[in-house]
Write a protein that holds these residues in place. Structure first.
Motif, PDB file in Angstrom:
ATOM      1  N   GLY A  30       6.712  -2.525  -9.121  1.00 53.37           N
ATOM      2  CA  GLY A  30       5.895  -3.408  -9.343  1.00 53.37           C
ATOM      3  C   GLY A  30       4.327  -2.321  -9.942  1.00 53.37           C
ATOM      4  N   ARG A  31       4.321  -1.991  -9.315  1.00 52.26           N
ATOM      5  CA  ARG A  31       2.983  -0.792 -10.131  1.00 52.26           C
ATOM      6  C   ARG A  31       3.198  -0.898 -12.256  1.00 52.26           C
ATOM      7  N   PHE A  32       3.970  -1.375 -12.639  1.00 53.75           N
ATOM      8  CA  PHE A  32       3.810  -1.074 -13.845  1.00 53.75           C
ATOM      9  C   PHE A  32       4.774  -2.339 -14.972  1.00 53.75           C
ATOM     10  N   THR A  33       5.864  -3.193 -13.662  1.00 52.10           N
ATOM     11  CA  THR A  33       6.708  -4.120 -14.592  1.00 52.10           C
ATOM     12  C   THR A  33       6.290  -5.936 -13.716  1.00 52.10           C
ATOM     13  N   GLY A  34       6.333  -6.674 -14.437  1.00 53.20           N
ATOM     14  CA  GLY A  34       7.291  -7.560 -14.034  1.00 53.20           C
ATOM     15  C   GLY A  34       8.658  -7.942 -14.049  1.00 53.20           C
ATOM     16  N   HIS A  35       9.020  -8.879 -13.717  1.00 53.05           N
ATOM     17  CA  HIS A  35      10.207  -8.856 -13.354  1.00 53.05           C
ATOM     18  C   HIS A  35      10.207 -10.654 -13.340  1.00 53.05           C
ATOM     19  N   TRP A  36      12.010 -11.543 -14.292  1.00 53.69           N
ATOM     20  CA  TRP A  36      12.213 -12.224 -14.135  1.00 53.69           C
ATOM     21  C   TRP A  36      14.050 -12.200 -13.404  1.00 53.69           C
ATOM     22  N   THR A  37      13.727 -13.658 -12.778  1.00 51.85           N
ATOM     23  CA  THR A  37      14.867 -13.937 -12.052  1.00 51.85           C
ATOM     24  C   THR A  37      16.636 -13.616 -13.061  1.00 51.85           C
ATOM     25  N   GLY A  38      16.420 -12.778 -13.494  1.00 55.01           N
ATOM     26  CA  GLY A  38      17.936 -13.005 -14.088  1.00 55.01           C
ATOM     27  C   GLY A  38      18.399 -14.095 -15.557  1.00 55.01           C
ATOM     28  N   ASP A  39      20.002 -13.734 -15.371  1.00 60.77           N
ATOM     29  CA  ASP A  39      20.899 -14.937 -16.505  1.00 60.77           C
ATOM     30  C   ASP A  39      20.936 -15.653 -15.801  1.00 60.77           C
ATOM     31  N   ASN A  40      19.900 -17.141 -15.333  1.00 58.76           N
ATOM     32  CA  ASN A  40      20.573 -18.133 -14.507  1.00 58.76           C
ATOM     33  C   ASN A  40      21.017 -19.323 -15.401  1.00 58.76           C
ATOM     34  N   SER A  88       1.161  -1.244   0.123  1.00 62.88           N
ATOM     35  CA  SER A  88      -0.054  -0.766   0.458  1.00 62.88           C
ATOM     36  C   SER A  88       1.306   1.050   0.355  1.00 62.88           C
ATOM     37  N   LEU A  89       1.884   1.395   0.799  1.00 67.46           N
ATOM     38  CA  LEU A  89       2.923   2.285   0.417  1.00 67.46           C
ATOM     39  C   LEU A  89       4.059   2.687  -0.922  1.00 67.46           C
ATOM     40  N   ILE A  90       3.990   1.182  -1.291  1.00 65.98           N
ATOM     41  CA  ILE A  90       5.295   1.141  -2.363  1.00 65.98           C
ATOM     42  C   ILE A  90       3.917   1.109  -3.855  1.00 65.98           C
ATOM     43  N   GLY A  91       2.429   0.612  -3.955  1.00 62.46           N
ATOM     44  CA  GLY A  91       2.042   0.536  -5.008  1.00 62.46           C
ATOM     45  C   GLY A  91       1.884  -0.565  -4.956  1.00 62.46           C
ATOM     46  N   LEU A  92      -0.001  -0.654  -5.338  1.00 61.63           N
ATOM     47  CA  LEU A  92      -0.503  -1.495  -5.274  1.00 61.63           C
ATOM     48  C   LEU A  92       0.008  -2.066  -7.578  1.00 61.63           C
ATOM     49  N   PRO A  93       0.230  -3.355  -7.257  1.00 65.95           N
ATOM     50  CA  PRO A  93       0.971  -3.725  -8.724  1.00 65.95           C
ATOM     51  C   PRO A  93      -0.184  -3.865  -9.619  1.00 65.95           C
ATOM     52  N   ALA A 138      12.031   1.379 -16.790  1.00 64.29           N
ATOM     53  CA  ALA A 138      10.592   0.494 -16.598  1.00 64.29           C
ATOM     54  C   ALA A 138       9.190   1.798 -16.966  1.00 64.29           C
ATOM     55  N   ASN A 139       9.377   2.674 -15.974  1.00 64.21           N
ATOM     56  CA  ASN A 139       8.631   3.921 -15.683  1.00 64.21           C
ATOM     57  C   ASN A 139       8.145   4.294 -16.975  1.00 64.21           C
ATOM     58  N   ALA A 140       9.306   4.927 -17.961  1.00 59.80           N
ATOM     59  CA  ALA A 140       9.464   5.250 -18.657  1.00 59.80           C
ATOM     60  C   ALA A 140       8.658   4.292 -20.064  1.00 59.80           C
TER      61      ALA A 140
END
Length: 617
Positions: free
Chosen positions: A443-453, A188-193, A415-417
């Protein structure tokens, strides 16, 4: 509303210091009741802060056990915690979900690095942890709103020490009756995804280095013929002309627009990659690179330490400049470039990579000055031990300040841009955005993946820890490269990973350039792997209404999607360290095979009525 969030800011009233910009957060705007469920005690000598839960007098945050250090480029504070059931802090590979308090130091500073499990700082910056206090479920969370490089040290007291090299000590403490409630308070502080589009939840295929369009077509066709249900096809930087953003290779990928139209005709979507590094060179046959020329005209690049000329680095296309996405002019330029390219290639979403920001030379083409930003008095335990290693100089100038202070916001700002660009391109139609580098609130505007595993059994196991942690950080749309990005993969490991990956919130199979193909159909049209993959993906697709509802709840209430078992069964201490199983919401328990040569699993079933999904027994 009952106050369940404590905000404590420690700053220097006599000297201006860098502070994270307030628009990063989503401040509470409602009314507050006069009753508090906590109280605060301050001590002067030595200085200390205690946050105490009123209902049971338990001390949650207690900085009196160690000295406060508040120097120009070194801030340190230690808090004792009431329990070792602590989760979060990122982005790193922790090897286990519950933290080890035996003197573990976790650096935070966004970095293009491989997730080898060696305690290095990785792509994102998330100074938030959740603590489950005891069997009652009462929990609290702590967020340090600071973007400078830092160490977070776990020690046996149990206690946690923060050491950061800039900014201020800006703490938020969240109190809840359950772990899930604490996550909701933090979000609620950082913004809903974001709320993903339904097609975002389908299975997705990608690899770096499809050699040409014919190679790409062959992958699509063999997976269609094998009956693999999949909704999204990507291309990595190989589709570009000489790896330049907003171009496509009209020789090797001649016919790409028509290929994208064919995907659309088959009900599939197409996602492109974009990197921040913009080539300073010309296009083939010495024609101008208009994206660079337009950016140059609008003065959108990160500047050298004098703030006069663009900082020059090097990435995939060679000599490059880097957009300063904290500059409104750069956002406007990026939005227009995305819109113009969509007129050429009708992509459906964008994947942004290399945005830590990554640079193949240290700092710049001319190096970095020997000053206290590039070489601070204290350097956290970051990879390589050099602040500007694989990124730009710390004294480079951005709209929001020196790169030293805002480095870990580069991925956030890009990501915001890109989110602004997608909305300008698609209007009210939801699209798709995936970012490698993140900060709190992205997370309000993007997803993520855990990178170059890597294609290893360990990396598959660690993916569960990463997915659970990013759920805490406000990124329910999270996954890991299925079958491993780097190295060749065995059939058994890839098959098991595809089974697990069918239950990642974000489900994508990806592969590095030098490795053998890892898409399911590459293992044979009627192979065991293909049949297993179809079976588990069909379960995923059957459950998409449930998964979509979980994302709606995350978007509207801040709840998690992939959820640690302890969130629902906190009164059972056996669940506190479970990280080989996880839940979708409160109703589906997933127990994958995570070890080579195994055909059975040992699962912990908390005290509840359970039904086996496929037999309903």
């Amino acid at each position: 509303m009952l106050p369940i969030q404590k905000h404590t800011m420690i700053t220097d009233p006599n000297h201006a210091r860098y502070e994270v910009r307030p628009e990063i957060l989503n401040p509470f705007a409602g009314t507050v009741d006069s009753a508090f469920n906590y109280r605060v005690e301050l001590s002067d000598n030595p200085f200390g802060i205690k946050v105490i839960r009123n209902s049971n007098n338990k001390v949650l945050f207690n900085s009196t056990m160690g000295p406060l250090v508040y120097a120009d480029q070194y801030l340190q504070i230690t808090t004792r915690v009431p329990s070792e059931n602590v989760y979060g802090i990122g982005e790193q590979i922790h090897r286990q979900y519950r933290h080890d308090f035996n003197w573990k130091t976790w650096p935070i500073f966004t970095r293009d690095a491989l997730p080898t499990g060696d305690m290095s700082n990785l792509y994102g910056a998330h100074p938030f942890f959740l603590c489950l206090e005891d069997e009652s479920g009462k929990s609290f969370g702590v967020f340090l709103m600071n973007t400078n490089a830092m160490d977070v040290v776990f020690q046996p007291a149990p206690a946690i020490t923060y050491r950061t090299i800039g900014g201020i000590l800006d703490f938020y403490v969240f109190l809840g009756d359950t772990p899930e409630q604490v996550v909701q308070e933090y979000i609620s502080l950082i913004g809903l995804p974001q709320m993903p589009s339904y097609w975002n939840l389908g299975f997705q295929l990608c690899r770096w280095n499809y050699t040409d369009l014919n190679d790409l077509k062959a992958v699509v066709q063999r997976n269609r013929e094998a009956g693999i249900p999949y909704d999204v096809q990507y291309t990595d930087i190989d589709y570009m002309e000489d790896t330049k953003d907003f171009t496509y290779d009209t020789i090797d990928f001649e016919g790409l627009p028509e290929f994208v139209a064919d995907l659309h005709d088959h009900g599939q979507k197409y996602v492109i990659i974009l990197d921040p590094g913009i080539s300073t060179g010309t296009r083939r046959n010495n024609t101008p690179y208009e994206t660079y020329r337009r950016g140059q005209a609008k003065d959108v690049w990160i500047k050298d330490p004098q703030g006069t000329e663009p900082l020059i680095g090097e990435v995939w296309p060679g000599e490059s400049v880097f957009p300063d996405f904290t500059n409104p002019a750069a956002v406007e330029w990026w939005v227009e470039e995305c819109r113009l390219f969509h007129e050429t290639i009708e992509y459906d979403g964008i994947w942004v990579d290399m945005n830590e920001v990554s640079n193949f030379v240290k700092g710049s083409k001319t190096g970095c000055s020997p000053n206290n930003l590039n070489y601070p008095p204290f350097t956290p335990k970051i990879l390589d031990g050099v602040m500007y290693s694989k990124t730009v100089c710390m004294d480079a100038v951005q709209h929001w300040g020196k790169h030293y202070d805002v480095h870990s916001l580069y991925g956030y700002s890009m990501a915001n841009a890109t989110d602004v660009a997608l909305k300008a391109t698609f209007g009210n139609k939801r699209s798709f955005l995936l970012s490698r580098s993140t900060f709190a609130g992205a997370g309000r505007f993007t997803g993520h993946w855990t990178g170059d595993n890597f294609a290893t059994w360990d990396n598959m196991k660690w993916s569960i820890q990463g997915i659970l942690e990013f759920g805490l950080f406000g990124f329910p749309f999270i996954g890991s490269d299925i079958c491993g990005f780097i190295d060749n993969v065995s059939e058994e490991l890839c098959r098991r990973w595809l089974q697990l990956g069918a239950f990642y919130p974000f489900s994508r199979n990806h592969n590095a350039d030098a490795n053998e193909a890892k898409d399911p159909a590459a293992f044979g049209k009627n192979s065991l792997l293909v049949n297993s993959t179809k079976h588990y993906l069909n379960i995923r697709y059957t459950l998409l209404p449930y998964l979509y509802t979980l994302f709606y709840n995350a978007h509207t209430k801040g709840t998690t999607v992939a959820r640690a078992v302890l969130h629902e069964f906190y009164s059972d201490s056996n669940t506190w360290n479970i990280d080989r199983q996880f839940l979708w919401g409160s109703g589906l328990l997933i127990t994958p095979v995570l070890d080579a040569g195994k055909v059975t699993v040992t699962a912990y079933m908390p005290d509840a009525v359970w039904y086996e999904y496929e037999t309903f027994v």
